[in-house]
Design a protein around this motif. Sequence first.
Motif, PDB file in Angstrom:
ATOM      1  N   PRO A  23      36.574  28.569  15.627  1.00 46.83           N
ATOM      2  CA  PRO A  23      36.366  29.999  15.875  1.00 46.83           C
ATOM      3  C   PRO A  23      35.218  30.592  15.071  1.00 46.83           C
ATOM      4  CG  PRO A  23      38.697  29.511  15.629  1.00 46.83           C
ATOM      5  CD  PRO A  23      37.961  28.253  15.260  1.00 46.83           C
ATOM      6  N   ASP A  24      35.105  30.227  13.786  1.00 46.62           N
ATOM      7  CA  ASP A  24      34.080  30.840  12.937  1.00 46.62           C
ATOM      8  C   ASP A  24      32.670  30.471  13.385  1.00 46.62           C
ATOM      9  OD1 ASP A  24      35.963  32.102  11.428  1.00 46.62           O
ATOM     10  OD2 ASP A  24      35.875  30.722   9.750  1.00 46.62           O
ATOM     11  N   ASN A  25      32.381  29.160  13.466  1.00 46.22           N
ATOM     12  CA  ASN A  25      30.996  28.806  13.774  1.00 46.22           C
ATOM     13  C   ASN A  25      30.630  29.104  15.220  1.00 46.22           C
ATOM     14  OD1 ASN A  25      32.394  26.628  14.875  1.00 46.22           O
ATOM     15  ND2 ASN A  25      31.746  25.203  13.275  1.00 46.22           N
ATOM     16  N   LEU A  26      31.609  29.074  16.140  1.00 53.91           N
ATOM     17  CA  LEU A  26      31.291  29.446  17.517  1.00 53.91           C
ATOM     18  C   LEU A  26      30.993  30.940  17.628  1.00 53.91           C
ATOM     19  CD1 LEU A  26      33.817  27.297  19.609  1.00 53.91           C
ATOM     20  CD2 LEU A  26      31.371  26.911  19.238  1.00 53.91           C
ATOM     21  N   MET A  27      31.687  31.764  16.846  1.00 54.79           N
ATOM     22  CA  MET A  27      31.388  33.196  16.855  1.00 54.79           C
ATOM     23  C   MET A  27      30.026  33.466  16.209  1.00 54.79           C
ATOM     24  SD  MET A  27      32.248  36.202  17.785  1.00 54.79           S
ATOM     25  CE  MET A  27      34.008  36.282  18.103  1.00 54.79           C
ATOM     26  N   GLY A  36      21.105  38.610  18.139  1.00 56.17           N
ATOM     27  CA  GLY A  36      19.949  38.359  17.288  1.00 56.17           C
ATOM     28  C   GLY A  36      20.301  37.602  16.023  1.00 56.17           C
ATOM     29  N   ARG A  37      19.261  37.072  15.406  1.00 57.98           N
ATOM     30  CA  ARG A  37      19.446  36.236  14.222  1.00 57.98           C
ATOM     31  C   ARG A  37      20.101  36.961  13.063  1.00 57.98           C
ATOM     32  NH1 ARG A  37      13.517  33.220  14.080  1.00 57.98           N
ATOM     33  NH2 ARG A  37      14.051  31.522  15.552  1.00 57.98           N
ATOM     34  N   VAL A  38      19.706  38.208  12.844  1.00 60.56           N
ATOM     35  CA  VAL A  38      20.232  38.944  11.683  1.00 60.56           C
ATOM     36  C   VAL A  38      21.751  39.107  11.785  1.00 60.56           C
ATOM     37  CG1 VAL A  38      20.196  41.143  10.449  1.00 60.56           C
ATOM     38  CG2 VAL A  38      18.058  40.127  11.264  1.00 60.56           C
ATOM     39  N   GLN A  39      22.231  39.458  12.983  1.00 64.66           N
ATOM     40  CA  GLN A  39      23.672  39.609  13.181  1.00 64.66           C
ATOM     41  C   GLN A  39      24.390  38.279  12.979  1.00 64.66           C
ATOM     42  OE1 GLN A  39      25.639  42.235  14.091  1.00 64.66           O
ATOM     43  NE2 GLN A  39      24.111  43.826  14.383  1.00 64.66           N
ATOM     44  N   GLY A  40      23.834  37.214  13.542  1.00 67.09           N
ATOM     45  CA  GLY A  40      24.461  35.907  13.417  1.00 67.09           C
ATOM     46  C   GLY A  40      24.527  35.437  11.974  1.00 67.09           C
ATOM     47  N   VAL A  41      23.418  35.586  11.256  1.00 62.67           N
ATOM     48  CA  VAL A  41      23.382  35.163   9.860  1.00 62.67           C
ATOM     49  C   VAL A  41      24.343  36.001   9.019  1.00 62.67           C
ATOM     50  CG1 VAL A  41      21.949  35.039   7.788  1.00 62.67           C
ATOM     51  CG2 VAL A  41      21.042  34.232   9.979  1.00 62.67           C
ATOM     52  N   ALA A  42      24.365  37.319   9.238  1.00 68.40           N
ATOM     53  CA  ALA A  42      25.237  38.201   8.455  1.00 68.40           C
ATOM     54  C   ALA A  42      26.704  37.849   8.674  1.00 68.40           C
ATOM     55  CB  ALA A  42      24.986  39.663   8.835  1.00 68.40           C
ATOM     56  N   PHE A  43      27.091  37.627   9.927  1.00 69.22           N
ATOM     57  CA  PHE A  43      28.482  37.271  10.197  1.00 69.22           C
ATOM     58  C   PHE A  43      28.820  35.918   9.578  1.00 69.22           C
ATOM     59  CE2 PHE A  43      31.867  35.358  12.734  1.00 69.22           C
ATOM     60  CZ  PHE A  43      32.808  36.379  12.755  1.00 69.22           C
ATOM     61  N   GLY A  44      27.901  34.963   9.672  1.00 64.88           N
ATOM     62  CA  GLY A  44      28.128  33.644   9.095  1.00 64.88           C
ATOM     63  C   GLY A  44      28.299  33.699   7.589  1.00 64.88           C
ATOM     64  N   LEU A 100      31.027  29.115  23.976  1.00 69.08           N
ATOM     65  CA  LEU A 100      30.812  30.215  23.045  1.00 69.08           C
ATOM     66  C   LEU A 100      31.631  31.422  23.476  1.00 69.08           C
ATOM     67  CD1 LEU A 100      26.964  30.035  22.463  1.00 69.08           C
ATOM     68  CD2 LEU A 100      28.795  28.824  21.282  1.00 69.08           C
ATOM     69  N   PRO A 101      32.362  32.051  22.551  1.00 68.16           N
ATOM     70  CA  PRO A 101      33.166  33.214  22.912  1.00 68.16           C
ATOM     71  C   PRO A 101      32.279  34.395  23.276  1.00 68.16           C
ATOM     72  CG  PRO A 101      33.138  32.923  20.537  1.00 68.16           C
ATOM     73  CD  PRO A 101      32.465  31.715  21.125  1.00 68.16           C
ATOM     74  N   ALA A 102      32.776  35.212  24.180  1.00 68.06           N
ATOM     75  CA  ALA A 102      32.010  36.389  24.591  1.00 68.06           C
ATOM     76  C   ALA A 102      32.087  37.450  23.508  1.00 68.06           C
ATOM     77  CB  ALA A 102      32.557  36.947  25.900  1.00 68.06           C
ATOM     78  N   LEU A 169      23.175  28.220  11.477  1.00 67.98           N
ATOM     79  CA  LEU A 169      23.683  28.374  12.838  1.00 67.98           C
ATOM     80  C   LEU A 169      23.317  29.743  13.401  1.00 67.98           C
ATOM     81  CD1 LEU A 169      27.284  26.817  12.617  1.00 67.98           C
ATOM     82  CD2 LEU A 169      25.282  25.847  13.742  1.00 67.98           C
ATOM     83  N   GLY A 170      23.468  30.782  12.572  1.00 67.29           N
ATOM     84  CA  GLY A 170      23.107  32.118  13.037  1.00 67.29           C
ATOM     85  C   GLY A 170      21.629  32.255  13.313  1.00 67.29           C
ATOM     86  N   TRP A 171      20.791  31.628  12.478  1.00 68.59           N
ATOM     87  CA  TRP A 171      19.343  31.746  12.632  1.00 68.59           C
ATOM     88  C   TRP A 171      18.840  31.013  13.873  1.00 68.59           C
ATOM     89  CZ3 TRP A 171      16.004  34.934  10.431  1.00 68.59           C
ATOM     90  CH2 TRP A 171      14.635  34.658  10.558  1.00 68.59           C
ATOM     91  N   PHE A 172      19.404  29.826  14.111  1.00 70.32           N
ATOM     92  CA  PHE A 172      18.970  29.015  15.251  1.00 70.32           C
ATOM     93  C   PHE A 172      19.981  29.057  16.390  1.00 70.32           C
ATOM     94  CE2 PHE A 172      17.057  27.005  11.466  1.00 70.32           C
ATOM     95  CZ  PHE A 172      15.708  27.114  11.805  1.00 70.32           C
ATOM     96  N   ALA A 173      20.745  30.147  16.471  1.00 70.13           N
ATOM     97  CA  ALA A 173      21.856  30.227  17.418  1.00 70.13           C
ATOM     98  C   ALA A 173      21.435  29.982  18.862  1.00 70.13           C
ATOM     99  CB  ALA A 173      22.535  31.591  17.301  1.00 70.13           C
ATOM    100  N   GLY A 174      20.315  30.564  19.275  1.00 68.53           N
ATOM    101  CA  GLY A 174      19.897  30.418  20.665  1.00 68.53           C
ATOM    102  C   GLY A 174      19.691  28.963  21.047  1.00 68.53           C
ATOM    103  N   SER A 175      18.925  28.246  20.251  1.00 68.96           N
ATOM    104  CA  SER A 175      18.630  26.842  20.550  1.00 68.96           C
ATOM    105  C   SER A 175      19.874  25.970  20.443  1.00 68.96           C
ATOM    106  CB  SER A 175      17.550  26.320  19.598  1.00 68.96           C
ATOM    107  OG  SER A 175      16.356  27.058  19.740  1.00 68.96           O
ATOM    108  N   ILE A 176      20.672  26.180  19.378  1.00 68.90           N
ATOM    109  CA  ILE A 176      21.870  25.372  19.180  1.00 68.90           C
ATOM    110  C   ILE A 176      22.892  25.635  20.279  1.00 68.90           C
ATOM    111  CG2 ILE A 176      23.836  24.928  17.651  1.00 68.90           C
ATOM    112  CD1 ILE A 176      21.993  25.609  15.300  1.00 68.90           C
ATOM    113  N   GLY A 177      23.073  26.909  20.646  1.00 68.36           N
ATOM    114  CA  GLY A 177      24.022  27.247  21.697  1.00 68.36           C
ATOM    115  C   GLY A 177      23.658  26.591  23.019  1.00 68.36           C
ATOM    116  N   ARG A 178      22.387  26.631  23.383  1.00 69.66           N
ATOM    117  CA  ARG A 178      21.963  25.997  24.643  1.00 69.66           C
ATOM    118  C   ARG A 178      22.170  24.493  24.578  1.00 69.66           C
ATOM    119  NH1 ARG A 178      17.950  29.993  24.086  1.00 69.66           N
ATOM    120  NH2 ARG A 178      16.533  28.528  23.055  1.00 69.66           N
ATOM    121  N   TRP A 179      21.892  23.887  23.417  1.00 67.56           N
ATOM    122  CA  TRP A 179      22.062  22.448  23.261  1.00 67.56           C
ATOM    123  C   TRP A 179      23.527  22.053  23.429  1.00 67.56           C
ATOM    124  CZ3 TRP A 179      24.615  19.004  20.063  1.00 67.56           C
ATOM    125  CH2 TRP A 179      24.136  17.690  20.067  1.00 67.56           C
ATOM    126  N   LEU A 180      24.435  22.817  22.815  1.00 63.73           N
ATOM    127  CA  LEU A 180      25.855  22.522  22.925  1.00 63.73           C
ATOM    128  C   LEU A 180      26.367  22.709  24.346  1.00 63.73           C
ATOM    129  CD1 LEU A 180      27.302  24.112  19.654  1.00 63.73           C
ATOM    130  CD2 LEU A 180      27.223  21.688  20.232  1.00 63.73           C
TER     131      LEU A 180
END
Length: 209
Positions: A23-27, A36-44, A100-102, A169-180
């Motif tokens: 749940p944590d890393n998928l969110m 965006g990266r800032v939101q992903g990094v902050a939550f992580g 990835l959760p919505a 993960l938050g910084w590279f979320a777009g690329s990692i999410g598409r890869w997964l």
Amino acid sequence: MLTLDQLLPFLAAAVVLTLTPGPDNLMVLSLGASRGRVQGVAFGLGCAAGCLSHTLLAALGVSAALAASPLAFTLLRLLGGGYLVWLGIGALRSAGSTALPAVGSEALSSPGRAFARGVLANAINPKVALFFLSFLPQFVVPGHGQVALQMTALGLVFTLQAALIFGALGWFAGSIGRWLQRRPRAGRWLDRIAGMVFIALGLRLALAR
């Protein structure tokens, strides 16, 4: 305080378990990809910081068990080992989960709120608390003394590596999410690896002399 014999196996196991889809890393990936990266990094980083509360509770609990009697500490480690084996069997049987959760319309409007939500989501999760109480004692050596400090140090190491991984993960979320999403087997393989790590840690105490 911690020896290399404690630190290196612990760090290796912590990294594998942090990378396993959950749940944590998928969110983190979801927020990073959609907001965006800032939101992903902050939550992580918030999720990682939430580990500190579980570290404190685990350190107090293990110290209390050891103060009560060496038998109580051994029982705690055996119960924790059994719990880890149970988690490992579940991970081996898992079909994997990389969806990835919505992110709903209530999505966070600032990095500060994203961080706070990450802290809260992790800190109030009873499964994480139980995991820490089972995982950390496997690497504590009572003969070294200062059990609470050993637990605290291990928890800090876990928190730091989680912050680095979740931040990446938050910084590279777009690329990692598409890869997964293109490789659903990746989640299954990570689950298998994590399952073997859980079982190995659970059996570690039984095989130790």
